[in-house]
Design a protein around this motif. Structure first.
Motif, PDB file in Angstrom:
ATOM      1  N   MET A  46       0.821  -1.174  -0.139  1.00 34.38           N
ATOM      2  CA  MET A  46      -0.126  -0.059   0.073  1.00 34.38           C
ATOM      3  C   MET A  46       0.901   1.177   0.105  1.00 34.38           C
ATOM      4  SD  MET A  46      -3.120  -1.470   0.410  1.00 34.38           S
ATOM      5  CE  MET A  46      -4.167  -0.424   0.922  1.00 34.38           C
ATOM      6  N   ARG A  47       0.345   2.367  -0.167  1.00 38.12           N
ATOM      7  CA  ARG A  47       1.180   3.632  -0.082  1.00 38.12           C
ATOM      8  C   ARG A  47       0.197   4.730   0.798  1.00 38.12           C
ATOM      9  NH1 ARG A  47       5.273   5.758  -2.820  1.00 38.12           N
ATOM     10  NH2 ARG A  47       5.205   4.266  -4.315  1.00 38.12           N
ATOM     11  N   THR A  48       0.981   5.217   1.463  1.00 36.59           N
ATOM     12  CA  THR A  48       0.567   6.374   2.391  1.00 36.59           C
ATOM     13  C   THR A  48       1.307   7.716   2.206  1.00 36.59           C
ATOM     14  OG1 THR A  48      -0.441   7.410   4.290  1.00 36.59           O
ATOM     15  CG2 THR A  48       1.260   5.574   4.695  1.00 36.59           C
ATOM     16  N   GLY A  49       0.895   8.806   1.473  1.00 35.41           N
ATOM     17  CA  GLY A  49       1.825   9.767   1.033  1.00 35.41           C
ATOM     18  C   GLY A  49       2.980   9.264   0.153  1.00 35.41           C
ATOM     19  N   THR A  50       4.054   9.353   0.825  1.00 30.98           N
ATOM     20  CA  THR A  50       5.305   9.096   0.032  1.00 30.98           C
ATOM     21  C   THR A  50       5.844   7.827   0.474  1.00 30.98           C
ATOM     22  OG1 THR A  50       6.596  10.501   1.354  1.00 30.98           O
ATOM     23  CG2 THR A  50       5.877  11.284  -0.542  1.00 30.98           C
ATOM     24  N   THR A  51       5.332   6.998   1.535  1.00 32.45           N
ATOM     25  CA  THR A  51       5.608   6.000   2.066  1.00 32.45           C
ATOM     26  C   THR A  51       5.062   4.555   1.609  1.00 32.45           C
ATOM     27  OG1 THR A  51       5.846   7.236   4.196  1.00 32.45           O
ATOM     28  CG2 THR A  51       5.724   4.813   4.354  1.00 32.45           C
ATOM     29  N   LEU A  52       5.790   3.744   1.303  1.00 29.64           N
ATOM     30  CA  LEU A  52       5.211   2.267   0.798  1.00 29.64           C
ATOM     31  C   LEU A  52       4.994   1.442   2.091  1.00 29.64           C
ATOM     32  CD1 LEU A  52       7.557   1.195  -2.268  1.00 29.64           C
ATOM     33  CD2 LEU A  52       5.067   1.752  -2.159  1.00 29.64           C
ATOM     34  N   VAL A  53       4.002   0.990   2.206  1.00 29.54           N
ATOM     35  CA  VAL A  53       3.707  -0.048   3.322  1.00 29.54           C
ATOM     36  C   VAL A  53       3.434  -1.382   2.726  1.00 29.54           C
ATOM     37  CG1 VAL A  53       1.707   0.072   5.241  1.00 29.54           C
ATOM     38  CG2 VAL A  53       2.420   2.233   4.344  1.00 29.54           C
ATOM     39  N   PHE A  54       4.522  -2.138   3.719  1.00 30.66           N
ATOM     40  CA  PHE A  54       4.262  -3.585   3.216  1.00 30.66           C
ATOM     41  C   PHE A  54       3.428  -4.295   4.385  1.00 30.66           C
ATOM     42  CE2 PHE A  54       8.441  -2.286   1.517  1.00 30.66           C
ATOM     43  CZ  PHE A  54       8.000  -2.646   0.213  1.00 30.66           C
ATOM     44  N   VAL A  55       2.257  -4.842   3.949  1.00 31.64           N
ATOM     45  CA  VAL A  55       1.277  -5.510   4.918  1.00 31.64           C
ATOM     46  C   VAL A  55       1.336  -6.897   4.930  1.00 31.64           C
ATOM     47  CG1 VAL A  55      -1.263  -5.192   5.494  1.00 31.64           C
ATOM     48  CG2 VAL A  55      -0.199  -3.393   4.563  1.00 31.64           C
ATOM     49  N   GLU A  56       1.545  -7.192   6.101  1.00 28.86           N
ATOM     50  CA  GLU A  56       1.210  -8.837   6.322  1.00 28.86           C
ATOM     51  C   GLU A  56      -0.156  -8.947   7.131  1.00 28.86           C
ATOM     52  OE1 GLU A  56       1.865 -12.999   6.814  1.00 28.86           O
ATOM     53  OE2 GLU A  56       2.691 -11.435   5.581  1.00 28.86           O
ATOM     54  N   VAL A  57      -0.903  -9.786   6.548  1.00 31.40           N
ATOM     55  CA  VAL A  57      -2.373 -10.097   6.989  1.00 31.40           C
ATOM     56  C   VAL A  57      -2.303 -11.545   7.698  1.00 31.40           C
ATOM     57  CG1 VAL A  57      -4.729 -10.458   6.557  1.00 31.40           C
ATOM     58  CG2 VAL A  57      -3.473  -8.676   5.497  1.00 31.40           C
ATOM     59  N   ARG A  58      -2.682 -11.778   8.966  1.00 33.29           N
ATOM     60  CA  ARG A  58      -2.711 -12.941   9.581  1.00 33.29           C
ATOM     61  C   ARG A  58      -4.036 -13.089  10.313  1.00 33.29           C
ATOM     62  NH1 ARG A  58       1.877 -15.683   8.560  1.00 33.29           N
ATOM     63  NH2 ARG A  58       1.962 -16.646  10.426  1.00 33.29           N
ATOM     64  N   TYR A  59      -4.490 -14.429  10.052  1.00 30.56           N
ATOM     65  CA  TYR A  59      -5.604 -14.668  10.672  1.00 30.56           C
ATOM     66  C   TYR A  59      -5.641 -15.816  11.531  1.00 30.56           C
ATOM     67  CZ  TYR A  59     -10.178 -16.910  10.721  1.00 30.56           C
ATOM     68  OH  TYR A  59     -11.321 -17.966  11.105  1.00 30.56           O
ATOM     69  N   ARG A  60      -6.379 -15.867  12.556  1.00 25.78           N
ATOM     70  CA  ARG A  60      -6.420 -17.076  13.578  1.00 25.78           C
ATOM     71  C   ARG A  60      -7.886 -17.132  13.909  1.00 25.78           C
ATOM     72  NH1 ARG A  60      -2.635 -17.905  11.330  1.00 25.78           N
ATOM     73  NH2 ARG A  60      -0.539 -18.590  12.008  1.00 25.78           N
TER      74      ARG A  60
END
Length: 121
Positions: free
Chosen positions: A48-62
């Protein structure tokens, strides 16, 4: 249901929660860059991106928080794998990690509850 996967498989559930996480983050003002980036070093669920920052997102489900829940499932080994995959992503896009602002966020889903931890590690 995720296309191509039987409804009861853990992969189908994982994709369902990744879509939920994506919608949640879009609602928080982030922009989608990529889904399920894969390389030989690992996989990143969402970029994802917010402003000029790239955001690497890990989604965990339990299903429940027994045995520590979704948050506890992101081990040091998993974090290292995500960092390596993120470096691979940056290189594939012609970006330099010393010049591109990045962070790692975690979306933890325990049952129907969602926690968003920006800058998780």
């Amino acid at each position: 249901m995720a296309p191509g996967y039987p409804a009861g498989t853990s992969r189908a559930r994982g994709e369902q929660f990744e879509r939920r996480a994506e919608q949640f983050l879009l609602g928080q003002g982030l922009c989608l860059v990529a889904r399920n980036y894969q390389c030989k070093l690992g996989e990143i669920d969402l970029v994802m991106r917010t402003g000029t920052t790239l955001v690497f997102v890990e989604v965990r489900y339990r299903r429940s928080n027994h045995y520590g829940g979704a948050l506890a499932s992101v081990t040091a080994t998993k974090q290292q794998r995500l960092r390596r995959a993120a470096l691979s992503y940056l290189q594939s896009q012609g970006l330099n990690e010393s010049r591109q602002s990045c962070r790692f966020d975690l979306i933890a889903c325990d049952g129907s509850h969602i926690d968003w931890i920006p800058n998780a590690f």
